[in-house]
Motif scaffolding. Sequence first.
Motif, PDB file in Angstrom:
ATOM      1  N   ASP A 506       0.835  -1.209   0.000  1.00  0.00           N
ATOM      2  CA  ASP A 506       0.000   0.000   0.000  1.00  0.00           C
ATOM      3  C   ASP A 506       0.862   1.247   0.000  1.00  0.00           C
ATOM      4  OD1 ASP A 506      -2.110  -1.610   0.011  1.00  0.00           O
ATOM      5  OD2 ASP A 506      -2.673  -1.291   2.148  1.00  0.00           O
ATOM      6  N   LYS A 507       1.873   1.218   0.858  1.00  0.00           N
ATOM      7  CA  LYS A 507       2.746   2.394   0.955  1.00  0.00           C
ATOM      8  C   LYS A 507       3.388   2.682  -0.379  1.00  0.00           C
ATOM      9  CE  LYS A 507       4.359   2.152   5.675  1.00  0.00           C
ATOM     10  NZ  LYS A 507       5.479   1.519   6.388  1.00  0.00           N
ATOM     11  N   ALA A 508       3.941   1.634  -1.005  1.00  0.00           N
ATOM     12  CA  ALA A 508       4.647   1.814  -2.276  1.00  0.00           C
ATOM     13  C   ALA A 508       3.698   2.373  -3.321  1.00  0.00           C
ATOM     14  CB  ALA A 508       5.237   0.475  -2.725  1.00  0.00           C
ATOM     15  N   ARG A 509       2.436   1.857  -3.285  1.00  0.00           N
ATOM     16  CA  ARG A 509       1.472   2.356  -4.260  1.00  0.00           C
ATOM     17  C   ARG A 509       1.177   3.824  -4.031  1.00  0.00           C
ATOM     18  NH1 ARG A 509      -1.365  -2.553  -3.415  1.00  0.00           N
ATOM     19  NH2 ARG A 509      -0.783  -4.007  -5.087  1.00  0.00           N
ATOM     20  N   ASP A 510       0.956   4.170  -2.753  1.00  0.00           N
ATOM     21  CA  ASP A 510       0.680   5.587  -2.438  1.00  0.00           C
ATOM     22  C   ASP A 510       1.802   6.461  -2.934  1.00  0.00           C
ATOM     23  OD1 ASP A 510      -1.570   4.798  -1.295  1.00  0.00           O
ATOM     24  OD2 ASP A 510      -0.951   5.146   0.809  1.00  0.00           O
ATOM     25  N   LYS A 511       2.998   6.068  -2.642  1.00  0.00           N
ATOM     26  CA  LYS A 511       4.176   6.853  -3.002  1.00  0.00           C
ATOM     27  C   LYS A 511       4.239   6.985  -4.531  1.00  0.00           C
ATOM     28  CE  LYS A 511       8.035   8.663  -1.523  1.00  0.00           C
ATOM     29  NZ  LYS A 511       8.295   9.587  -0.498  1.00  0.00           N
ATOM     30  N   LEU A 512       3.997   5.857  -5.216  1.00  0.00           N
ATOM     31  CA  LEU A 512       4.058   5.843  -6.681  1.00  0.00           C
ATOM     32  C   LEU A 512       3.045   6.831  -7.241  1.00  0.00           C
ATOM     33  CD1 LEU A 512       5.580   4.379  -8.896  1.00  0.00           C
ATOM     34  CD2 LEU A 512       3.805   2.650  -8.913  1.00  0.00           C
ATOM     35  N   ASP A 513       1.834   6.771  -6.657  1.00  0.00           N
ATOM     36  CA  ASP A 513       0.800   7.707  -7.120  1.00  0.00           C
ATOM     37  C   ASP A 513       1.258   9.133  -6.958  1.00  0.00           C
ATOM     38  OD1 ASP A 513      -0.726   5.599  -7.691  1.00  0.00           O
ATOM     39  OD2 ASP A 513      -2.106   5.796  -5.970  1.00  0.00           O
ATOM     40  N   SER A 514       1.831   9.437  -5.808  1.00  0.00           N
ATOM     41  CA  SER A 514       2.187  10.846  -5.570  1.00  0.00           C
ATOM     42  C   SER A 514       3.321  11.257  -6.489  1.00  0.00           C
ATOM     43  CB  SER A 514       2.536  11.036  -4.091  1.00  0.00           C
ATOM     44  OG  SER A 514       3.888  11.251  -3.914  1.00  0.00           O
ATOM     45  N   VAL A 515       4.302  10.372  -6.754  1.00  0.00           N
ATOM     46  CA  VAL A 515       5.408  10.736  -7.660  1.00  0.00           C
ATOM     47  C   VAL A 515       4.877  10.959  -9.071  1.00  0.00           C
ATOM     48  CG1 VAL A 515       7.517   9.894  -8.714  1.00  0.00           C
ATOM     49  CG2 VAL A 515       7.163   9.593  -6.278  1.00  0.00           C
ATOM     50  N   GLN A 516       3.960  10.051  -9.454  1.00  0.00           N
ATOM     51  CA  GLN A 516       3.420  10.227 -10.818  1.00  0.00           C
ATOM     52  C   GLN A 516       2.623  11.507 -10.933  1.00  0.00           C
ATOM     53  OE1 GLN A 516       1.706   6.359 -11.270  1.00  0.00           O
ATOM     54  NE2 GLN A 516       3.409   5.634 -12.542  1.00  0.00           N
ATOM     55  N   LEU A 517       1.961  11.849  -9.830  1.00  0.00           N
ATOM     56  CA  LEU A 517       1.227  13.130  -9.811  1.00  0.00           C
ATOM     57  C   LEU A 517       2.181  14.285 -10.023  1.00  0.00           C
ATOM     58  CD1 LEU A 517      -1.700  14.099  -9.351  1.00  0.00           C
ATOM     59  CD2 LEU A 517      -1.002  14.613  -7.001  1.00  0.00           C
ATOM     60  N   ASP A 518       3.332  14.245  -9.295  1.00  0.00           N
ATOM     61  CA  ASP A 518       4.341  15.308  -9.450  1.00  0.00           C
ATOM     62  C   ASP A 518       4.804  15.382 -10.911  1.00  0.00           C
ATOM     63  OD1 ASP A 518       4.124  15.845  -6.822  1.00  0.00           O
ATOM     64  OD2 ASP A 518       6.067  14.958  -6.209  1.00  0.00           O
ATOM     65  N   LEU A 519       5.046  14.205 -11.509  1.00  0.00           N
ATOM     66  CA  LEU A 519       5.534  14.180 -12.899  1.00  0.00           C
ATOM     67  C   LEU A 519       4.532  14.848 -13.821  1.00  0.00           C
ATOM     68  CD1 LEU A 519       7.148  10.679 -13.325  1.00  0.00           C
ATOM     69  CD2 LEU A 519       8.259  12.898 -13.612  1.00  0.00           C
ATOM     70  N   LYS A 520       3.228  14.473 -13.564  1.00  0.00           N
ATOM     71  CA  LYS A 520       2.190  15.052 -14.407  1.00  0.00           C
ATOM     72  C   LYS A 520       2.159  16.548 -14.240  1.00  0.00           C
ATOM     73  CE  LYS A 520      -1.138  11.321 -14.776  1.00  0.00           C
ATOM     74  NZ  LYS A 520      -2.211  10.691 -13.970  1.00  0.00           N
ATOM     75  N   THR A 521       2.263  16.999 -12.998  1.00  0.00           N
ATOM     76  CA  THR A 521       2.230  18.440 -12.728  1.00  0.00           C
ATOM     77  C   THR A 521       3.331  19.143 -13.497  1.00  0.00           C
ATOM     78  OG1 THR A 521       1.631  17.807 -10.502  1.00  0.00           O
ATOM     79  CG2 THR A 521       2.047  20.139 -10.883  1.00  0.00           C
ATOM     80  N   MET A 522       4.541  18.560 -13.446  1.00  0.00           N
ATOM     81  CA  MET A 522       5.677  19.178 -14.146  1.00  0.00           C
ATOM     82  C   MET A 522       5.418  19.199 -15.643  1.00  0.00           C
ATOM     83  SD  MET A 522       9.026  17.958 -12.109  1.00  0.00           S
ATOM     84  CE  MET A 522      10.150  19.201 -12.681  1.00  0.00           C
ATOM     85  N   ASP A 523       4.846  18.078 -16.129  1.00  0.00           N
ATOM     86  CA  ASP A 523       4.550  18.042 -17.568  1.00  0.00           C
ATOM     87  C   ASP A 523       3.610  19.154 -17.933  1.00  0.00           C
ATOM     88  OD1 ASP A 523       6.211  16.023 -18.097  1.00  0.00           O
ATOM     89  OD2 ASP A 523       4.701  14.420 -17.870  1.00  0.00           O
ATOM     90  N   LYS A 524       2.610  19.363 -17.048  1.00  0.00           N
ATOM     91  CA  LYS A 524       1.614  20.384 -17.359  1.00  0.00           C
ATOM     92  C   LYS A 524       2.221  21.759 -17.431  1.00  0.00           C
ATOM     93  CE  LYS A 524      -2.701  18.401 -15.804  1.00  0.00           C
ATOM     94  NZ  LYS A 524      -3.486  18.147 -14.613  1.00  0.00           N
ATOM     95  N   THR A 525       3.212  22.064 -16.657  1.00  0.00           N
ATOM     96  CA  THR A 525       3.802  23.418 -16.652  1.00  0.00           C
ATOM     97  C   THR A 525       4.818  23.554 -17.771  1.00  0.00           C
ATOM     98  OG1 THR A 525       5.444  22.667 -15.078  1.00  0.00           O
ATOM     99  CG2 THR A 525       3.527  23.785 -14.166  1.00  0.00           C
TER     100      THR A 525
END
Lengths: 1176, 420
Positions: A506-525
């Motif tokens: 669960d932890k790894a999944r949560d972390k993965l989600d948040s990192v991917q979110l960061d990546l998406k955010t950077m892509d968006k900017t």
Amino acid sequence: MKIARLDIKAFGNLTDVILDFSSETPGLHIIYGSNEAGKSTALRALKGFLYGIPVRTSDNFLHEYSKLLVGGTLVNSDGRELTFWRLKRNVGDILDADKKILGWEILSEFLHGIEEPLFDTLFGVDHETLVSGGRDILEQKGEVGQALFSAGAGLSSLHNVIKNLEKEYEDLFKAGGSKPKLNKAIKEFQDLKKEIRDLSLSSYVWKEQEKALEKASGKLDDIEKQKQVSSTELERLKRLQRSLSHLSGRQTLLGRLAELGPVGHLPYDFSDRLQEAVKKEERSQERLKRALSRKEDLEGKQKSVSVRKDVIEQAETIENFHQRLGAQRKAQYDRPHLNEEMIKCRAEAESLINQAAPNLDLSKKAEIKAVLGKKPSLIKFGNRFARLQESCDQAERRKKDLTDASKKAKRDLDATPEVVETRGLGTAINVARKAGDLDERIRSQSQETHILQTSAETESQQLGLWYGSLEELLLISLPSSKTIDRYTEDFREANDDVRNAKENQDKARDKLDSVQLDLKTMDKTGAVPTEDELLQSRAKRDQGWQLVKQAWLNGEEDVSEKTKTFCGDSALPEAYEESVQVSDDLSDRLRNEAERVHKYVALLTQVEKLEEQLQRWEKSETEAGEKVAQLEDSWRAIWVDCKVEPQSPREMRNWLARCLEVRRQFEEQKHKQGQLKSLLDKRKSLRENLLGELAQVGEKVKLQGDELESVLDYADKVLQKLVALADKRNSAQIELDRLSFELESAVKDLEISQKALDEWQKEWSAALTDLAISEEASSEEATEVLEKLQTSVERWDKAESLKLRLEAIDNDQKEFNQAVYALVQNVAPELNDLPSDQAVVKLQVLLTESRNATTFRNKLIEDLEETEEEIRQAEVELKVALDKKTELRKQARCDDDEQLHKVDREFLEFVKVNSELKQLEKTLRDMAEGVLLENLEKQAQEIDPDDLPGQIEALTDKIKNEYDPQIRELSERKGEARKELQLMDGSNKAAIKQEDAQCALGKVRRLAEQYIRVRMAAVILKKEIDHYRKEHQDPILKIASKYFRELTQVSFDSLRSDVDNHGNQILVGVCPDEIVKTVEEMSSGTRDQLYLSLRLATIEWRLDNHESIPFIADDILVNFDDERSKATLKALANLANKNQVVLFTHHKAVVSLGKNLRQDNNVVIHDLTKASRSKS
Amino acid sequence: MFRFLHAADIHLDSAMVGLDLPEGTPLDQVRGATRRAFDNLVDLAIREQVAFVLLSGDIYDGDWKDFNTGIFFNRRMAQLKDARIAIYIVTGNHDAASQITKSLKPLENVHFFSHRKPETILLKELDVALHGQSFASRAVTDDLSANYPKAKSGMFNIGLLHTALSGREGHEPYAPCTVDGLKSKGYQYWALGHVHQREIVSEDPWIVFPGNIQGRHVRETGSKGCTLVTVDGDEVKVESADLDILRWNLCQVDVGGCNSTDEVCERVQAVFEKVLLEAEDRPLLARLELLGATAAHQQLKSQTAYWAEKFRGLAAGIGGSGIWLEKVKLKTTDEAHLETLTQGDDALAGLLKNLMDLEIDAGKISELDLEFSSFLSRLPAEIRGGEDPFDPTDPDQWNDIRNDIKDLLVARLLSAGERK
């Protein structure tokens, strides 16, 4: 808040007194205690409970300090309760019910910030406060503000406080005054300042003053010199004026002396010598004449004196007889008396002997004395009889007593029954007692057995999983708890592994989600450039360059194919340019956005890592799941033998414990069953034994049941009865034995005594035979006879001695008469016819007369001799005087006495004139004051006497009117200047005054500071009182009116404020008929009620916004009559519906009034006299 | 080898300030203290056979006009003359204001340094150079030392100066100068005056304030005197010598936790006994300040005048050389609970709250009490001016007054309500 209970454990003279205040309403609690019952102590204990026991309390006379203890319970209006104890300590004096120390803060929620002083004033009232409160209202003339403020703050003498403050500041300072301390100090300071100014020396003045002194001194010296000269001249003239008359007198005397010149040669004492010679001559002749006449007179007297010589010669003998005469007369006087006594003694002696022993004769004195010699032994012997008689009587009495007593003892013994043997019964009882309380043990043992049985059965039924009997349960083999623990641990570990793997996924999944979110955010900017992109664009650029180079430098023409792949339809140069542009841009961006690029790359890396972790954890989970399944199989296997379907190891662990407990209980129950049986057997055997022994001693009884105790008790009673009987018989026998023994010894004693008495009687008879006394006579009678005999002998002896004395007197008288007769014959025969005693007296008279005559004759002879000597001396003196006169005549050259006297007169005048001259010259010399007489005469000649007075007057005038005033003035000036300068001696007088001034200033400062404090305190207090009145007057007066009406029983209807003649707000009472009464017009009792009304009104008014606090009243009804007391109690009871009231009293009447009010149900009476167990 | 005395701030005939001694105090022991201390100085100079005496200013009090003081000074100078001792003086701010200085003709053994410019006097037989300049006026604000000459080489150089250096608390900043400035002159000894507290500012070179010779008020506590200097070749020995004839002391007694006035008296007595020992057989003038929270607070405050007298009596009875109280200040507080009195809303709490909220100024105080201004106008100007003026409207003083009034009212009112 109210007090629910007060527990005075130890305080003052009170011990364990409990006051229960837990009425339904807050309640009126009347605490009654007669004097000394501890009413005041209870009040102090109540305060000590609330606010701590004072450090120095006197309530330790019964319980020492460390033992003082008061406790109780407080209840707040919201129902919260606090129970605590109070000790006498400085800190930690509050304890809870378990005697643990509580912090003092805990109390504050119940006391609501009312600290002790405020509690005392606001919620406490006693008789004195009431009276002084009422008096205060009168003194402030009903001033409303003060009355309300006093009641509002619980003060009883506010008026005095204000008055004292006013007096204090008026004593310190008054605007126009001079007496108050500060006014005085200011005056003192100002006076000192003035003194300093006066004493100070200014530099200018000092210099000026020095100059002035010099000038005055110089001028003064000049004038004094001039005055000196004039004074000398004036003296000279005055001297001359005084001397003039004396000078002329001197000349006259000198002339007369010259005339008397011829007698000048005579010695200076000539006249005195002449007079002395004449006087001596006259005196000598007179003396001679007196002596001659005296001689003649003495010779005449001598002839007339005569003396009896023979009498004088026998003087010693005559005096001797005269002395003896007294003794003779005394003996003659005594003689008849002696004779009479002698006869009386003889008669007494004879009479006594006739009474005592008629057979004896006084003449045989030796015989009588022999009898008397036996007297002492006889008396001693007689005395023994009384003792012997007494002991005989005693022995008789004792014998009789003992005989009676032993008869009685025999009767007692016969009356007591015979003894039975009890040893067997005693042993049986002891054995039964040693076995303990068997009945009780059997009862409890069977009960326990029953309980264990029931409980084991119930437990086994409730156990679950097992359904066999208890006996079977004992036989099955259960796995050990250690095994279960091991399985518990293994299961836990395996399950932990599964859970852990899941959690990590669960932890790894949560972390993965948040990192991917960061990546998406950077892509968006905006796209983030990467190294790869740069490499790609550079490769494309290089590719373009190769194409360009080929086409341009190498001249290769056909690059179109390659160009197409490179740039499609665009022209190569543009495409190449663009590719250069793109790669430059990328490069720039990589550099410019290095941080962002770096972050992007880092995120990408993290994504990879997390995905890898996720896979690893999924695998772990599967492995752990398999392990759990294996464990469960083996777990079931170990329970197969017990026929138990197991649950989880943890549950089974509990089950096992319970199962073992059931087994234990069952085993114990079986054990106890065995014990119970053996106890029953033992009891039965003991009981039979006891019954057997009872039968042995003749007590055959039948007792129902199996119990031992009843038999044992019965046996005990029987045994005690038998033992008591045995004791009684035994002691009766002992008493009888003792009495028989004593009786024997008493009989023996009696025999001995009687024998001794008989022997004595024999000896006594023998002793008496010597005397003429009957044998039967007692020793007292014998003694009396002997006494009489002795007295008779003594009287006879005395008569004999008196006879001898009479004979001696008669002999003496005879011898005396003969001697006197012989002397008279010899010396004075004319006395022959007189009896001897009268003759002796006459002789003594004759002797005295002869002696006197002799003395007188001797004196005359002496006088005559003296007179003859006197005549001789006078004759010599006369001759000397005549010789002297002759010599003086020769010296004056005179022939006869007449001439001699004339010369003497002239000489006397010469002497007188000469002396006058000497006196005059002395006077002149004194006047001349050292000037020689010749010079003086010379000056007198030079001056005209008529001018003298004029000259003197002129000079005197000059000195008096010219020089003296000048000198006086200059001296004054000089003195002043000197005085001024003396003041300027460097002294510190001004400095000392300055110190005094500083002291005075210090005092002014102190008093000013004191004044402003007292003054402002008074001003602010008065202002605040006024303020308080304005704010609270209406509501409080409204409530107070209600109380006042009630307390005065409608003598007054209400209270209101009014304005007096001076414009002050005052408090007045309004009667039902609208008549208004000022406080001065109320009685003192009514004023007390007025004060109380205001106090109660304040408390009631306060209740609107505050928690209630108990109101403590201490004997306030002392001055109220019965009706008003009743009304007051009623008012207090009404208040007590909302606010607790505690009323202390030691008046029974108050208690009975309170009892009558009890229908209200909120009046409780507490009687201290009953509550207190211990009284001092 | 030679010795000299260095003194300053004699203030001859200045009075002890703020004393409010009770009747019956043996005032003779207090009177003339500055003169007697000066006598001690003269005696010391003669006894120690010093070569000369240096006075660094303020011989007189500026506004003291009695010429007798000058005459006294000259007489003592004559005694020194008989002992062949010379005196060198720079005048200070007080002397410049004094009439006496101007009128008194100095004796020939007394030398006043010029006030126009620095002056140097050479004492050849001792190899000593004295440099000094007097104050020309009361307020000299220039650095006089700046114009002092450099040291004479091979001689022992002494600088006389009346100054507050770069400033000393409680002293006017006259003739300001710096320690470095003084050091730069190369002198061996700086004989300073003006600061009443004894202080050795530097030991190389010696820069010394000897302090005044007699304390005169409660801010001048402890021993007072002059400095005795012994010069032996390069070695300089500096000792202080006490001249004062009585001492001042600020007696602060913590009576915190005392349960009764008896206990308070016991503590005060103990402190009295201690400070009396420190006075070294001199009479002691002391201000008594009681501090701390005590149960006796109310009792003390309800009768402050009575207790002040009581403590004075206690001091008077202590024996020895004697303690007299200048003033008694009760700065005690009550043990916490009385503060809660202001928290209720009964009559008393209202009174106290309003009292403590009462701020005051001249107008307000007159409005409260119409007679107040007439009271103030009757007080002597001296207590409304000076260093410690009496002004109830001063916020600090009003705060004290207000607290005292509070204590007074609480004590009186509560004891009025007490049930005895």
